[in-house]
Scaffold this motif. Structure first.
Motif, mmCIF file in Angstrom:
data_model
loop_
_atom_site.group_PDB
_atom_site.id
_atom_site.type_symbol
_atom_site.label_atom_id
_atom_site.label_comp_id
_atom_site.label_asym_id
_atom_site.label_seq_id
_atom_site.Cartn_x
_atom_site.Cartn_y
_atom_site.Cartn_z
ATOM 1 N N ASN A 268 20.234 24.475 47.401
ATOM 2 C CA ASN A 268 18.973 24.988 46.999
ATOM 3 C C ASN A 268 19.170 26.563 47.736
ATOM 4 O O ASN A 268 18.439 27.142 47.574
ATOM 5 C CB ASN A 268 17.960 24.255 47.840
ATOM 6 C CG ASN A 268 17.754 23.021 46.895
ATOM 7 O OD1 ASN A 268 17.320 23.402 46.153
ATOM 8 N ND2 ASN A 268 17.677 21.798 47.180
ATOM 9 N N LEU B 111 20.904 29.117 45.463
ATOM 10 C CA LEU B 111 19.689 29.333 44.511
ATOM 11 C C LEU B 111 18.497 30.260 45.273
ATOM 12 O O LEU B 111 17.808 31.079 44.440
ATOM 13 C CB LEU B 111 19.728 27.951 43.615
ATOM 14 C CG LEU B 111 20.741 27.775 42.699
ATOM 15 C CD1 LEU B 111 20.087 26.505 42.735
ATOM 16 C CD2 LEU B 111 20.723 28.430 41.717
ATOM 17 N N LEU B 112 18.387 29.947 46.448
ATOM 18 C CA LEU B 112 16.878 29.891 46.670
ATOM 19 C C LEU B 112 17.057 31.913 46.843
ATOM 20 O O LEU B 112 16.356 32.357 47.213
ATOM 21 C CB LEU B 112 16.237 29.333 48.079
ATOM 22 C CG LEU B 112 15.604 27.982 47.089
ATOM 23 C CD1 LEU B 112 14.932 27.506 48.884
ATOM 24 C CD2 LEU B 112 14.752 28.480 46.292
ATOM 25 N N ALA C 80 17.285 33.661 44.255
ATOM 26 C CA ALA C 80 16.039 34.010 43.240
ATOM 27 C C ALA C 80 15.566 35.559 44.596
ATOM 28 O O ALA C 80 14.049 35.718 44.095
ATOM 29 C CB ALA C 80 14.836 32.286 43.376
ATOM 30 N N LEU D 98 7.917 26.213 43.604
ATOM 31 C CA LEU D 98 9.324 25.324 43.716
ATOM 32 C C LEU D 98 8.794 24.066 43.181
ATOM 33 O O LEU D 98 7.580 23.366 43.385
ATOM 34 C CB LEU D 98 9.915 24.614 45.348
ATOM 35 C CG LEU D 98 10.072 26.357 46.162
ATOM 36 C CD1 LEU D 98 9.633 26.340 47.631
ATOM 37 C CD2 LEU D 98 11.052 27.001 45.355
ATOM 38 N N TRP E 136 9.654 33.149 39.270
ATOM 39 C CA TRP E 136 10.877 32.268 39.201
ATOM 40 C C TRP E 136 10.261 30.879 39.714
ATOM 41 O O TRP E 136 9.919 30.179 40.074
ATOM 42 C CB TRP E 136 11.866 32.775 40.589
ATOM 43 C CG TRP E 136 12.794 31.628 40.006
ATOM 44 C CD1 TRP E 136 13.457 30.914 40.785
ATOM 45 C CD2 TRP E 136 14.592 32.542 40.112
ATOM 46 N NE1 TRP E 136 14.647 30.729 40.688
ATOM 47 C CE2 TRP E 136 15.880 31.929 39.836
ATOM 48 C CE3 TRP E 136 15.566 34.235 39.576
ATOM 49 C CZ2 TRP E 136 16.525 32.019 39.657
ATOM 50 C CZ3 TRP E 136 15.604 33.960 39.204
ATOM 51 C CH2 TRP E 136 17.366 33.151 39.781
ATOM 52 N N HIS F 53 12.182 27.023 40.286
ATOM 53 C CA HIS F 53 12.906 26.060 40.625
ATOM 54 C C HIS F 53 13.019 24.966 40.836
ATOM 55 O O HIS F 53 11.796 24.637 41.026
ATOM 56 C CB HIS F 53 13.886 27.206 41.718
ATOM 57 C CG HIS F 53 14.420 26.133 42.356
ATOM 58 N ND1 HIS F 53 16.125 26.389 42.721
ATOM 59 C CD2 HIS F 53 14.968 25.113 44.602
ATOM 60 C CE1 HIS F 53 16.642 25.872 43.382
ATOM 61 N NE2 HIS F 53 15.932 24.729 43.894
ATOM 62 N N SER G 99 16.447 28.010 37.489
ATOM 63 C CA SER G 99 17.419 27.216 38.593
ATOM 64 C C SER G 99 17.304 26.288 38.954
ATOM 65 O O SER G 99 15.931 25.418 38.395
ATOM 66 C CB SER G 99 17.825 27.437 39.614
ATOM 67 O OG SER G 99 16.525 28.414 40.323
ATOM 68 N N TRP G 100 18.614 25.314 38.874
ATOM 69 C CA TRP G 100 17.868 23.654 39.013
ATOM 70 C C TRP G 100 19.687 23.048 40.356
ATOM 71 O O TRP G 100 20.619 24.235 40.027
ATOM 72 C CB TRP G 100 18.617 23.379 37.791
ATOM 73 C CG TRP G 100 17.505 23.335 36.483
ATOM 74 C CD1 TRP G 100 16.590 22.792 36.632
ATOM 75 C CD2 TRP G 100 17.968 24.472 35.971
ATOM 76 N NE1 TRP G 100 16.213 23.311 34.898
ATOM 77 C CE2 TRP G 100 17.322 25.185 34.659
ATOM 78 C CE3 TRP G 100 18.937 25.192 35.656
ATOM 79 C CZ2 TRP G 100 17.084 25.796 33.238
ATOM 80 C CZ3 TRP G 100 19.502 26.717 34.503
ATOM 81 C CH2 TRP G 100 18.038 26.143 33.675
ATOM 82 N N CYS H 232 22.248 27.818 37.764
ATOM 83 C CA CYS H 232 21.541 28.872 37.437
ATOM 84 C C CYS H 232 21.347 28.960 36.376
ATOM 85 O O CYS H 232 22.651 30.174 35.337
ATOM 86 C CB CYS H 232 21.830 30.079 38.060
ATOM 87 S SG CYS H 232 20.589 31.581 38.641
#
Length: 455
Positions: free
Chosen positions: A143, A146-147, A150, A224, A251, A253, A280-281, A300
């Motif tokens: 997480n 990816l955050l 982002a 989110l 974005w 996520h 993103s995952w 991503c």
């Protein structure tokens, strides 16, 4: 001398493996909960001279083994941990002997396994072509990676380039499900983003985000959502969320640590419609695929953005050599993705679907059996999670869970959801059989009868 030393290492490795075999063979009959009475023996004081390997393993096997929670057993229904598939467990043992660093220069074969595993998972989950990612220690670090990606991407689009830091940066909006997992919030803070001004989105009675409560989005918004509510197992409405985020330039996520795997099962896949519209995952192999720990995966659809945020850029590292450090926070790490490769290879598409379908089937049965015992399950069984409470006696649920834990027959924990007290049962172990569920339900029935008996 070198051969002699390596021979000692091989002998110690074999000794440890043999003890591991004994532990695994005892799991069907041993109590699930730990024996804590001898833990003090694990601190004998640091000796002046090093201890013998055999003596260390004796202490580890006896006192250490007694003090474990048997999470690898089919009767563990606590946190979404899963067990370890035979191929994945064997791979970890072999990988520990190889002692490879996950880097194209120092571990070319394990890098190939990791890259192959990522590509298989992208296809299994129906994610967009070109999606890439990297393995991390777990969902929290995935997480965070990816955050950060982002954050940097959104700020870059607003004219604040990577490397400038957050001081003086334009403000970003964070819109999140009211029931987003706490580790996502921790990851936000580690990424330097505030959780104080999150625009929370109400959820329905299943724990799914309500689209009608979603605020107006824009190109500075990070949304989110989640695949797999921690209590109900429910999935947010990705199809509509994806359309709204894409139209606004926001974005999207998805935290899908355990639930994203439901996309690979025909019984549950339709509930994740539109998943591919996200940016993103996060998914975790150990939670549902049943690999050992340290198998988080950050995925991503914009891998060039991920690399721009994560790349280490050391001058002594060839740019042409594959290095997961360019897509994840860690620099050097073990070849954890090879265990996921082994797990997927051992299951195949059909084996994976069968395992996921078993989880779902066991959860549905548990929900029905608990209801028959007088408990209430206030949600549909979306995947592998069951939250149960006892109408009129919610405070007894913690005692019932404690009674079952003390019995050694099974293990699950108390929980609260939507202001109600209860307990949560998670089905995520490949080895859980019908007989294990039988023993779980019998243990719950006995615990309820004894806890609720008149004084």
């Amino acid at each position: 001398m070198e051969n002699s030393l390596l021979g000692l290492q091989a002998e110690a490795f074999s000794n440890g493996a043999a003890r591991g075999v004994r532990y695994l063979k005892q799991l069907p009959d041993r109590r699930v909960g730990p024996n804590l009475s001898r833990l003090a023996e694990l601190d004998p004081g640091l000796p002046e001279q090093g201890a013998d390997v055999g003596d260390i393993l004796d202490l580890l096997e006896t006192v250490g083994g007694e003090g474990t929670v048997a999470t690898a057993a089919g009767r563990y229904f606590g946190y979404v941990i899963g067990g370890a598939l035979p191929a994945a467990s064997a791979a970890r043992a072999l990988l520990s002997a190889w002692d490879q660093v996950a880097d194209g220069l120092t571990g070319p074969s394990v890098i190939k396994m990791e890259e192959t595993a990522v590509s298989w998972i992208v296809r299994l989950l129906g994610l967009p072509e070109g999606t890439d990612g990297a393995f991390t220690t777990g969902a929290t670090m995935s997480n965070m990676a990816l955050l950060v990606t982002a954050r940097d991407t959104l700020l870059s689009r607003l004219g604040h380039e990577r490397g400038e830091g957050l001081i003086g940066a334009p403000g970003l909006r964070i819109v999140a499900s009211a029931e987003i997992h706490a580790t996502v919030l921790k990851s936000l803070r580690m990424a330097g983003l505030t959780t104080k001004s999150i625009e929370w989105v109400e959820v329905d009675d299943q724990g799914q985000m309500r689209i009608d409560k979603l605020p107006e989005l824009d190109d500075r918004t990070l949304v989110l959502c989640q695949a797999g509510n921690v209590c109900s197992g429910a999935f947010d409405p990705f199809d509509e969320l994806g359309d709204k985020c894409n139209a606004a330039g926001a974005w999207l996520h998805v935290d899908g640590a355990f639930g994203l795997w439901a996309r690979a099962c025909s019984d549950t896949a339709t509930a994740l419609k539109g998943l591919e519209k996200a940016d993103s995952w996060v998914v975790d192999s150990h939670k549902t695929l049943n690999t050992p720990y340290d198998s988080g995966l950050a995925l991503c659809r914009h891998p060039h953005e991920m690399q721009a945020s994560m790349a280490i850029g050391a001058t002594y590292l060839p740019a042409t050599v594959s290095n997961p450090a360019n897509r994840a926070p860690e620099f050097s790490r073990s070849a954890r993705g090879a265990e996921t490769w082994a797990a997927l290879l051992s299951l195949g598409r059909q084996g994976l679907e069968d395992m996921l379908s078993r989880f779902h089937g066991h959860a549905r049965r548990i929900s029905g059996d608990l209801t028959a015992l007088g408990f209430e399950v206030p949600h549909e069984v979306h995947f592998n999670q069951v939250f149960a409470t006892l109408p009129g006696a919610e405070d007894a649920c913690a005692r019932i869970a404690g009674h079952v834990q003390a019995s050694g027959e099974a293990w699950f924990g108390q929980a609260s959801w939507k202001g109600r007290q209860g307990f949560r049962i998670s089905v995520s172990n490949w080895s859980t059989r019908t007989e294990d569920v039988d023993r779980l339900i019998a243990a719950v029935a006995k615990a309820k009868a004894e806890v609720m008996a008149p004084a």
